[in-house]
Design an enzyme around this catalytic site. Structure first.
Site, PDB file in Angstrom:
ATOM      1  N   CYS A 136       0.478  -1.441  -0.168  1.00 14.80           N
ATOM      2  CA  CYS A 136       0.192  -0.428  -0.075  1.00 14.80           C
ATOM      3  C   CYS A 136       0.917   1.564  -0.374  1.00 14.80           C
ATOM      4  CB  CYS A 136      -0.798   0.116   1.473  1.00 14.80           C
ATOM      5  SG  CYS A 136      -2.566   1.210   0.992  1.00 14.80           S
ATOM      6  N   ILE A 137       0.802   2.174   0.899  1.00 15.74           N
ATOM      7  CA  ILE A 137       1.749   2.740   0.878  1.00 15.74           C
ATOM      8  C   ILE A 137       2.903   3.143   1.787  1.00 15.74           C
ATOM      9  CG2 ILE A 137       0.890   4.013   3.244  1.00 15.74           C
ATOM     10  CD1 ILE A 137       1.514   6.429   0.139  1.00 15.74           C
TER      11      ILE A 137
END
Length: 219
Positions: A136-137
């Protein structure tokens, strides 16, 4: 021999900690593949606490290690106890905690810094040539861990990709069900909820990431 994998959590909840679906999917796939897992989290205060029903910031403080223990069912250790030699690989799920507690990317963008213990552990795996998975991030920390030229993805978000590029990373667009592998550095990344619209979509990329990390750990 069962592979031993360290998983770093960043709290409990997408808006201020570890993304719960991503974390559980990661732990599930590791268990399905027969890996031995130890969860870790830094023993620090969260940047802030968010009411996940309203989305509003709350006037209270919470500890990242204590909150992460919710996901790990209490089986978690202070990140300061993590020893690279004890493990074959490292995986870091996403959620805003990766950008607020493990680093300050959410606040500082391309000028961000990474928590010293997170950096010690991640760079230790990198230096030892052991595979790392960032979900994800979490790949926002990749350039801080590996230096300029590291190849990674956060999906297709142009603004975030630009920030990663400013930090020295080589961003590659990636669909939710796929992964990007920096073979030289043994870094595997996937967009998960940067793009996913359902838990099954998130699982499609996370399963591939876990599988590839374990394959790379074979040396």
């Amino acid at each position: 021999m069962h592979k031993k994998v360290a998983v770093i959590l960043s709290g409990c909840g997408v808006y201020d900690g570890a993304e719960i679906h991503e974390s559980v999917l990661t732990l599930l796939r590791l268990d399905q593949r027969g890996a031995q897992v130890q969860c870790f989290a830094p023993n620090i205060a969260q940047l802030h606490v968010v009411d996940h029903l309203s989305g509003d910031e709350m006037s209270e403080s919470r500890n990242v290690l204590v909150e992460s223990a919710r996901i790990a069912r209490g089986k978690i250790k202070d990140l300061r106890e993590a020893k690279i030699d004890d493990f074959d690989a490292l995986i870091v799920p996403g959620g805003f905690g990766a950008a607020k507690n493990l680093s300050d990317f959410a606040v500082s963008g391309a000028q961000c810094t990474v928590n010293p213990e997170v950096l010690r552990v991640a760079q230790g795996f990198a230096s030892a040539g052991k595979p790392v998975g960032l979900i994800c991030i979490a790949p926002a920390m990749a350039a801080k861990i590996y230096g300029a030229g590291v190849v990674c993805t956060i999906g297709t978000d142009a603004d975030t990709a630009t920030a990663l590029g400013q930090m020295g990373a080589e961003h590659q667009d990636c669909p939710v069900e796929d992964i990007i592998v920096d073979e030289q550095r043994k870094l595997v990344t996937t967009p998960a909820y940067m793009l996913a619209e359902s838990i099954s979509q998130a699982a499609s990329g996370i399963n591939k990431l876990v599988d590839r990390v374990l394959e790379l750990s074979e040396g």
